[in-house]
Design a protein around this motif. Structure first.
Motif, PDB file in Angstrom:
ATOM      1  N   VAL A 197      33.818 -21.309  26.972  1.00 38.22           N
ATOM      2  CA  VAL A 197      32.988 -20.060  26.461  1.00 38.22           C
ATOM      3  C   VAL A 197      33.835 -18.944  26.271  1.00 38.22           C
ATOM      4  O   VAL A 197      33.516 -17.984  25.733  1.00 38.22           O
ATOM      5  CB  VAL A 197      31.661 -19.758  26.965  1.00 38.22           C
ATOM      6  N   GLY A 198      35.224 -19.109  26.534  1.00 42.17           N
ATOM      7  CA  GLY A 198      36.224 -18.226  26.355  1.00 42.17           C
ATOM      8  C   GLY A 198      36.351 -16.780  27.508  1.00 42.17           C
ATOM      9  O   GLY A 198      36.544 -15.968  27.000  1.00 42.17           O
ATOM     10  N   ARG A 214      28.279 -14.217  26.411  1.00 44.20           N
ATOM     11  CA  ARG A 214      29.189 -15.704  26.878  1.00 44.20           C
ATOM     12  C   ARG A 214      28.823 -16.140  28.247  1.00 44.20           C
ATOM     13  O   ARG A 214      28.772 -17.338  28.396  1.00 44.20           O
ATOM     14  CB  ARG A 214      30.791 -15.272  26.806  1.00 44.20           C
ATOM     15  N   LEU A 255      31.455 -19.609  18.387  1.00 45.71           N
ATOM     16  CA  LEU A 255      31.291 -20.366  19.792  1.00 45.71           C
ATOM     17  C   LEU A 255      30.182 -21.223  19.754  1.00 45.71           C
ATOM     18  O   LEU A 255      30.194 -22.538  20.267  1.00 45.71           O
ATOM     19  CB  LEU A 255      31.100 -19.528  21.048  1.00 45.71           C
TER      20      LEU A 255
END
Length: 527
Positions: free
Chosen positions: A408-409, A429, A463
């Motif tokens: 998810v970064g 996130r 995302l």
């Protein structure tokens, strides 16, 4: 034009954990009589701090420097008596979330009356007459019937109108509106913007409008000041800024719009969830014996299905039944009708029968800060589902958390930190990672982008699309932001007061809406 507010070289520093935070650095702008000026930027850019500085509302921890002149009076370093005279009389504020500004224990009449009595010295019937006049002015129907209402008994749009009435009570020359439409539906947002424009014209006020949404700025502002990291990086007439932005940050803000379409649903994709003739009515009970005297018809006869890799967008104003529908699909509230999940009719399932299915259905909420425990680390938050449902044999929970954080970064090195140490986008996130670590089949997304800056919204939409592509997730996506719905959804359901008034392929609903209500939503969102 006569200069009403003149801010020069404004600096604001805060002491935090023994360190100095430079929130505003060398900011200069002005507001003339009858003018609307917009302060634009993302969260943390210094917009609200600059606005609150005008009448010194930042508290003792703030050190304010520079010059702030209201007409010929200097506000920086002014006495409390002088500031009290200006606050609420000459300069009034409207804030983003009226429920945090209105006292939940007092009626609308009492809250408006206090301000009028304090500043105007009116009493009794004259106060009530002034309150009714103000409520009429801000477009609240049957104001006499609303005097005894408490804030929770009003809709979001009505509460914001009450806040505007309070701000107008003493005839201010300058109205400062701090994100006054962010939490509102698109149609209510349009109404509030029109109302502010009308009041500004009729009452000959000036308006300082603070927002992160440039779409709003185009509609309402004469001039724009773009803020980044505590500084104004560009300023000018609205038309010029939109037509020819000079600063890279301004160009980035203007381009920050969720665009594109989701990947097509794979041919033969299985149905993950289905509702047939779903009905959710809440009984209204009265009297000593608590007899049912009526029903709140939250959802009437809703039918739809979601396939793997597909997004069904549910749109409509607050109170239309969107979230109630989603909670019923997850069997978190009672309903009538048929609910099928992964081929099983789960409508009659008890808690014990539902438990094995819970890991396959997850939800991401609107406010990431409110849905994350402030006492738990990020690792504990994301791994909470693993604790409840267990992990696959041979899997290390901490490694699983690290893997999903990367997906998810987020940097796994941050997993021992707490939610307050992250930005709004990072917190969302984290909430997405908590849902995705269980590898669910169905994810309910309840306004997951509405509390975020425009640039962060784009990142979260990208995302979600990427996660859906990789894992063939089924999304039930609830939102009042039709631009985000268009970017994510394959099918759209439009709800109004519990009824599904229109449904179909997203392209058809957006390009050729069939009902007046849908056309009204589209006009408010895209025009």
């Amino acid at each position: 034009m006569t200069r009403l507010l003149d801010v020069k070289d404004l600096t604001v520093d805060f002491r935090q954990d023994g360190q100095t935070v430079h929130a505003v650095r060398g900011v200069s702008f002005h507001v003339d009589e009858g003018e609307t000026v917009a302060l634009v930027g993302e969260s943390g850019s210094g917009k609200s701090v600059s606005a609150l500085s005008t009448v010194q509302l930042l508290g003792d921890s703030a050190k304010v420097g520079g010059s702030i002149q209201y007409r010929s009076d200097q506000m920086v370093g002014a006495s409390e008596a002088k500031l009290q005279k200006v606050r609420g009389n000459d300069i009034s504020f409207i804030f983003q979330e009226p429920m945090t500004s209105l006292n939940p224990l007092h009626t609308i009449e009492k809250q408006l009356g206090e301000s009028i009595e304090l500043h105007q010295g009116l009493r009794g019937a004259k106060v009530r007459a002034r309150i009714i006049e103000l409520l009429n002015q801000v477009g609240i129907r049957d104001p006499e019937d609303r005097l005894t209402s408490y804030p929770h008994q009003l809709s979001g749009g009505q509460r914001q109108r009450v806040m505007i009435a309070m701000a107008l009570a003493n005839g201010p020359e300058l109205l400062i509106a701090d994100e006054p439409t962010t939490a509102l539906d698109v149609t209510i947002q349009a109404q509030i913007l029109d109302l502010l424009a009308d009041l500004k014209r009729d009452l000959k006020m000036s308006l300082l409008f603070i927002t992160h949404d440039l779409t709003i700025v185009r509609k309402i502002a004469d001039r724009v000041c773009v803020m980044k990291d505590g500084e104004i990086v560009e300023t000018g007439p609205t038309a010029e800024i939109f037509a020819n932005p000079q600063h890279p940050y301004t160009r980035m803000l203007l381009e920050a719009e969720s665009v594109g379409l989701p990947d097509p649903v794979r041919e033969g994709a299985p149905v993950v969830a289905e509702a047939q003739n779903l009905k959710i009515w809440f009984p209204i009970q009265a009297g000593l014996l608590r007899r049912t005297v009526g029903y709140v018809k939250a959802v009437n006869d809703a039918s739809f299905q979601i396939r793997a890799g597909e997004t069904v967008g549910v749109v409509g104003e607050s109170g239309s039944g969107k979230t109630t529908l989603a909670l019923a699909m997850m069997r978190l509230i009672s309903s009538e009708g048929r609910i099928v999940f992964l081929g099983k009719d789960i409508q009659g399932f008890r808690d014990r029968q539902m438990r094995p299915l819970r890991s396959d259905m997850q939800i991401v909420f609107q406010d990431p800060y409110g849905s994350l425990s402030p006492r738990m680390t990020v690792e504990q938050i994301i791994a909470e589902g693993l604790t409840i449902h267990g992990t696959a044999a041979g899997k290390n929970p901490r490694e699983m958390v690290a893997d999903i954080m990367r997906e998810v970064g987020l940097d796994p090195a941050l997993m021992d930190r707490y939610p307050h140490e992250f930005s709004g986008g990072q917190r969302q996130r984290i909430a997405i990672a908590r849902a995705m670590i269980l590898r669910p089949k169905l994810v309910v997304l309840d306004e997951p982008t509405s509390a975020l800056d425009m640039t962060v919204q784009v990142q979260i939409v990208d995302l979600l699309r990427d996660l859906q592509r990789r894992h063939q997730l089924a999304y039930l996506f609830i939102s009042h932001d039709l631009k985000v719905v268009r970017a994510l959804s394959h099918k759209v359901m439009v709800m109004k007061r519990g009824d599904v008034v229109e449904t179909g392929a997203a392209e058809a609903v957006f390009e050729r809406p069939e009902t007046d209500y849908t056309r009204e939503l589209m006009a408010a969102a895209f025009e």
